[in-house]
Scaffold this motif. Structure first.
Motif, PDB file in Angstrom:
ATOM      1  N   CYS A 136     -44.357   3.605   5.158  1.00  0.00           N
ATOM      2  CA  CYS A 136     -44.641   4.144   6.473  1.00  0.00           C
ATOM      3  C   CYS A 136     -45.683   3.266   7.143  1.00  0.00           C
ATOM      4  O   CYS A 136     -46.729   3.008   6.570  1.00  0.00           O
ATOM      5  CB  CYS A 136     -45.156   5.578   6.333  1.00  0.00           C
ATOM      6  N   HIS A 137     -45.371   2.791   8.316  1.00  0.00           N
ATOM      7  CA  HIS A 137     -46.387   2.027   9.053  1.00  0.00           C
ATOM      8  C   HIS A 137     -46.504   2.593  10.453  1.00  0.00           C
ATOM      9  O   HIS A 137     -45.531   3.059  11.027  1.00  0.00           O
ATOM     10  CB  HIS A 137     -46.056   0.535   9.080  1.00  0.00           C
ATOM     11  N   ALA A 138     -47.697   2.567  10.959  1.00  0.00           N
ATOM     12  CA  ALA A 138     -47.930   3.078  12.311  1.00  0.00           C
ATOM     13  C   ALA A 138     -47.293   2.110  13.296  1.00  0.00           C
ATOM     14  O   ALA A 138     -47.674   0.952  13.371  1.00  0.00           O
ATOM     15  CB  ALA A 138     -49.421   3.193  12.567  1.00  0.00           C
ATOM     16  N   GLU A 139     -46.291   2.600  14.023  1.00  0.00           N
ATOM     17  CA  GLU A 139     -45.620   1.721  14.971  1.00  0.00           C
ATOM     18  C   GLU A 139     -46.410   1.665  16.265  1.00  0.00           C
ATOM     19  O   GLU A 139     -46.803   2.680  16.814  1.00  0.00           O
ATOM     20  CB  GLU A 139     -44.203   2.228  15.235  1.00  0.00           C
ATOM     21  N   GLU A 140     -46.657   0.452  16.699  1.00  0.00           N
ATOM     22  CA  GLU A 140     -47.362   0.266  17.956  1.00  0.00           C
ATOM     23  C   GLU A 140     -46.525   0.810  19.094  1.00  0.00           C
ATOM     24  O   GLU A 140     -45.315   0.640  19.114  1.00  0.00           O
ATOM     25  CB  GLU A 140     -47.540  -1.238  18.200  1.00  0.00           C
ATOM     26  N   ALA A 141     -47.198   1.435  20.025  1.00  0.00           N
ATOM     27  CA  ALA A 141     -46.474   1.916  21.208  1.00  0.00           C
ATOM     28  C   ALA A 141     -46.059   0.706  22.043  1.00  0.00           C
ATOM     29  O   ALA A 141     -46.816  -0.253  22.181  1.00  0.00           O
ATOM     30  CB  ALA A 141     -47.361   2.840  22.013  1.00  0.00           C
ATOM     31  N   ALA A 142     -44.844   0.751  22.559  1.00  0.00           N
ATOM     32  CA  ALA A 142     -44.372  -0.342  23.411  1.00  0.00           C
ATOM     33  C   ALA A 142     -45.157  -0.338  24.719  1.00  0.00           C
ATOM     34  O   ALA A 142     -45.608   0.708  25.179  1.00  0.00           O
ATOM     35  CB  ALA A 142     -42.883  -0.175  23.690  1.00  0.00           C
ATOM     36  N   VAL A 143     -45.316  -1.515  25.276  1.00  0.00           N
ATOM     37  CA  VAL A 143     -45.936  -1.643  26.587  1.00  0.00           C
ATOM     38  C   VAL A 143     -45.045  -2.499  27.469  1.00  0.00           C
ATOM     39  O   VAL A 143     -44.176  -3.219  26.983  1.00  0.00           O
ATOM     40  CB  VAL A 143     -47.352  -2.280  26.514  1.00  0.00           C
ATOM     41  N   ILE A 144     -45.250  -2.408  28.778  1.00  0.00           N
ATOM     42  CA  ILE A 144     -44.495  -3.234  29.714  1.00  0.00           C
ATOM     43  C   ILE A 144     -45.176  -4.599  29.791  1.00  0.00           C
ATOM     44  O   ILE A 144     -46.339  -4.704  30.161  1.00  0.00           O
ATOM     45  CB  ILE A 144     -44.423  -2.564  31.099  1.00  0.00           C
ATOM     46  N   VAL A 145     -44.451  -5.622  29.378  1.00  0.00           N
ATOM     47  CA  VAL A 145     -44.978  -6.988  29.386  1.00  0.00           C
ATOM     48  C   VAL A 145     -44.855  -7.568  30.795  1.00  0.00           C
ATOM     49  O   VAL A 145     -45.749  -8.230  31.301  1.00  0.00           O
ATOM     50  CB  VAL A 145     -44.196  -7.872  28.390  1.00  0.00           C
TER      51      VAL A 145
ATOM     52  N   THR B 277     -31.719  -7.859  42.138  1.00  0.00           N
ATOM     53  CA  THR B 277     -31.888  -7.743  40.694  1.00  0.00           C
ATOM     54  C   THR B 277     -33.340  -7.428  40.349  1.00  0.00           C
ATOM     55  O   THR B 277     -34.252  -8.047  40.882  1.00  0.00           O
ATOM     56  CB  THR B 277     -31.447  -9.042  39.986  1.00  0.00           C
ATOM     57  N   PHE B 278     -33.516  -6.446  39.476  1.00  0.00           N
ATOM     58  CA  PHE B 278     -34.833  -6.041  39.000  1.00  0.00           C
ATOM     59  C   PHE B 278     -34.853  -6.175  37.483  1.00  0.00           C
ATOM     60  O   PHE B 278     -33.899  -5.774  36.816  1.00  0.00           O
ATOM     61  CB  PHE B 278     -35.128  -4.586  39.389  1.00  0.00           C
ATOM     62  N   THR B 279     -35.936  -6.727  36.943  1.00  0.00           N
ATOM     63  CA  THR B 279     -36.047  -6.927  35.505  1.00  0.00           C
ATOM     64  C   THR B 279     -37.378  -6.384  35.004  1.00  0.00           C
ATOM     65  O   THR B 279     -38.406  -6.578  35.639  1.00  0.00           O
ATOM     66  CB  THR B 279     -35.947  -8.433  35.153  1.00  0.00           C
ATOM     67  N   CYS B 280     -37.330  -5.695  33.874  1.00  0.00           N
ATOM     68  CA  CYS B 280     -38.536  -5.177  33.240  1.00  0.00           C
ATOM     69  C   CYS B 280     -38.486  -5.580  31.769  1.00  0.00           C
ATOM     70  O   CYS B 280     -37.470  -5.375  31.103  1.00  0.00           O
ATOM     71  CB  CYS B 280     -38.605  -3.656  33.373  1.00  0.00           C
ATOM     72  N   GLU B 281     -39.580  -6.174  31.286  1.00  0.00           N
ATOM     73  CA  GLU B 281     -39.625  -6.608  29.887  1.00  0.00           C
ATOM     74  C   GLU B 281     -40.610  -5.748  29.107  1.00  0.00           C
ATOM     75  O   GLU B 281     -41.755  -5.566  29.516  1.00  0.00           O
ATOM     76  CB  GLU B 281     -40.032  -8.077  29.795  1.00  0.00           C
ATOM     77  N   LEU B 282     -40.132  -5.232  27.978  1.00  0.00           N
ATOM     78  CA  LEU B 282     -40.971  -4.413  27.098  1.00  0.00           C
ATOM     79  C   LEU B 282     -41.472  -5.247  25.926  1.00  0.00           C
ATOM     80  O   LEU B 282     -40.862  -6.251  25.567  1.00  0.00           O
ATOM     81  CB  LEU B 282     -40.170  -3.213  26.581  1.00  0.00           C
ATOM     82  N   SER B 283     -42.571  -4.804  25.329  1.00  0.00           N
ATOM     83  CA  SER B 283     -43.171  -5.560  24.225  1.00  0.00           C
ATOM     84  C   SER B 283     -42.300  -5.576  22.975  1.00  0.00           C
ATOM     85  O   SER B 283     -42.296  -6.537  22.229  1.00  0.00           O
ATOM     86  CB  SER B 283     -44.553  -5.009  23.891  1.00  0.00           C
TER      87      SER B 283
END
Length: 104
Positions: free
Chosen positions: A5-14, A29-35
């Protein structure tokens, strides 16, 4: 039985959405990149209305991190606020559809 079990980092918007100006009949066109991938409940909205994949609205995802929305053949009434939601993450940008002046 071994449980890893490992603590998963919360995703953030890069890289968030950027406001876009286009002319009537063009594509926006719109683009969003997540961590990182695996974020649940991904949804696109235009002025509070959920968007779904169809001929006019193309929704795609690359590597589970890069989310893209393309609105094809836009009209003046498509101007508004585009919002990307992934879990608790939100990014918004303005879409301005400009008419073509016949007086030019």
């Amino acid at each position: 039985l071994l449980l890893l079990c490992h603590a998963e980092e919360a995703a953030v918007i890069v890289s968030g959405l950027r406001s876009t100006d286009v002319f009537v009949g063009e594509s926006a066109t719109f683009t969003c990149e997540l961590s990182h991938p695996g974020v649940k409940n991904v949804q696109w909205w235009l002025d509070g209305t959920p968007l779904h994949n169809n001929l006019v609205t193309e929704i795609s995802e690359q590597d589970g991190r890069i989310h893209t929305l393309t609105l094809n053949d836009v009209a003046c009434h498509d101007s508004g606020t585009v919002t990307f939601r992934a879990g608790s993450l939100i990014s918004s940008a303005k879409l301005l559809v400009k008419g073509i002046s016949l007086l030019a």
